[in-house]
Design an enzyme around this catalytic site. Structure first.
Site: not given
Ligand code: PGA
Ligand code: ZN
Length: 421
Positions: A40, A153, A162, A203, A240, A284, A311, A336, A364, A366, A387
């Protein structure tokens, strides 16, 4: 000094190609680093160079990026002092010459950037977190563990990407992992009892077909209690939803769950009702990456109660974060490495957050690898939270396990937990 730089194509946790870089110093010291990959992704992320050859990996091969490391970056950085990270990263940015690293590829550049940081730490006889963070880097972050997956995901009926548990009440990192693991297993038991799937998403979180998005929060809260913890006090929730992934034509389409179409204002109202109802500490990407005004309204509505994290809207880019600070877009930033493409620029993004009095959440992707660079980097940057996915799948656990090692190494000097903002 750097003697040789090499690279190869390896596979990430989704089975897609990614870049691994090797660096060797003249004295023989060696290190390697592997680059993660998102699903994403934000529109303005630095470019992950892919071959586009349909005959290999559906076009996802990274042989060109590997070639760029071996033939362009390698020769240019050979002979450089490995401890000159800023100089190294600026050299690569200059070699690339584009604003978004599309010529050499952010995957090529970041691989070298990370591998050089690692080899430099070794040559200084320091663990990576101490090399990058200095002697004050002794805080282990609260792990925000993504125990339930939806959105892009997972192929299920949950719109939001998430649902994370954050063991804020744990006394140290090792206990935080125990809180998380026991809750994760309690959740598995509850899902099984309700006849719901316990297979996991990208994840490592469960990816069941739930009745609604709310159902995800409710069953996680039940799992926290089943495992013997107090929701909110021992373990809080963090979300998220990755709202860019269900934003289309100016509206938010909750199509996976069948909960209809919402405007930006309706989404803000939805998040407010969730924060009233559930012990959420962080949200997020509650709105789309281009919905700057909506984000500011969300921050007005909830910013004094929870962390509003950007993000996709910031993509770890100081230009966008600066705009966010001046417009009151959020009060926190997701960080990130591969969104921006060098260690140096990522450190700059973190520094900007600290100057603004904003928190940041280290993250991290995905698609991950067995590289645990992120754990050392998170301790070095000292944000108090991270995370790295759920409590299963070794590409997630290798980061968490590295934190356990660091905590053990620091012994009585280790700190743990969120900073108070
Ligand atoms: P991604 O997801 O790595 O697929 O972008 C992680 C996130 O959105 O934070
Ligand atoms: Zn995100």
């Amino acid at each position: 000094a750097i003697k040789a730089v090499d690279a190869m194509e390896i596979l990430d946790s989704r089975g897609n190609p990614t870049v691994r870089v090797f660096v060797q110093l003249e004295d023989g010291t060696c290190a390697q680093a592997s680059v993660p990959s998102g699903a994403s992704t934000g529109e303005h992320e630095a470019v992950e160079l892919r071959d586009g050859d349909p005959k290999r990996y559906g076009g996802k091969g990274v042989l060109q990026a590997v070639k760029n490391v071996r033939e362009v970056i390698g020769p240019a950085v050979t002979g450089m002092d490995c401890t000159r990270q800023v100089q190294l990263d600026q050299t690569m940015i200059g070699l690339d010459g584009t604003a978004n690293k599309s010529r050499l590829g952010a995957n090529a550049i970041l691989g070298v950037s990370m591998a050089v940081a690692k080899v430099a730490a070794q040559s200084c006889n320091l663990p990576l977190y101490a090399y990058l963070g200095g002697p004050n880097a002794v805080r282990l972050p609260v792990p925000m563990m993504n125990v339930l997956n939806g959105g892009k995901h997972a192929d299920n009926s949950v719109d939001f990407q998430e649902f994370m548990i954050a063991p804020v009440g744990a006394p140290n990192f090792a206990e935080a992992m125990r809180y998380g693991s026991e809750t994760f297993h309690a959740l598995k038991g509850l899902l099984g009892k309700q006849g719901l799937a316990t297979a996991v998403g990208d994840e490592g979180g469960f990816a069941p077909n739930l009745k609604s998005n709310e159902h995800a929060c409710e069953i996680i809260l039940e799992a926290i209690q089943t495992a013997g913890f107090a929701p909110g006090e021992d373990i809080a929730l963090a979300l998220d939803p990755a709202a860019s992934s269900f934003h289309e034509n100016g509206v938010y389409n909750l199509s996976k769950s069948g909960q209809g179409i919402k405007t930006s204002a309706e989404m803000v109202a939805l998040w407010k009702s969730w924060v009233d109802k559930y012990p959420i500490i962080l949200l997020e990407d509650g709105l789309d990456e281009n919905d700057w005004s909506g984000f500011a309204k969300l921050t007005d509505a909830l910013g004094d109660r929870i962390q509003i994290v950007g993000d996709d809207i910031y993509v770890t880019n100081t230009e966008f974060i600066r705009r966010g600070i001046s417009e009151g877009t959020s009060n926190a930033v997701l960080i990130k490495l591969n969104q921006i493409g060098t260690v140096t620029e990522t450190v700059e993004a973190v520094r900007l957050c600290k100057l603004a009095g904003w928190s940041f959440l280290m993250s991290h992707r995905s698609g991950e690898t067995e590289d645990s660079f992120l754990a050392d980097f998170a301790v070095a940057m000292d944000g108090g939270q991270i995370k790295s996915g759920s409590v299963c799948r070794s590409e997630r656990l290798c980061k968490y396990n590295r934190f356990l090692e660091i905590e053990r190494e620091l012994g009585a000097h280790a700190n743990f937990g969120l900073y108070d903002f």
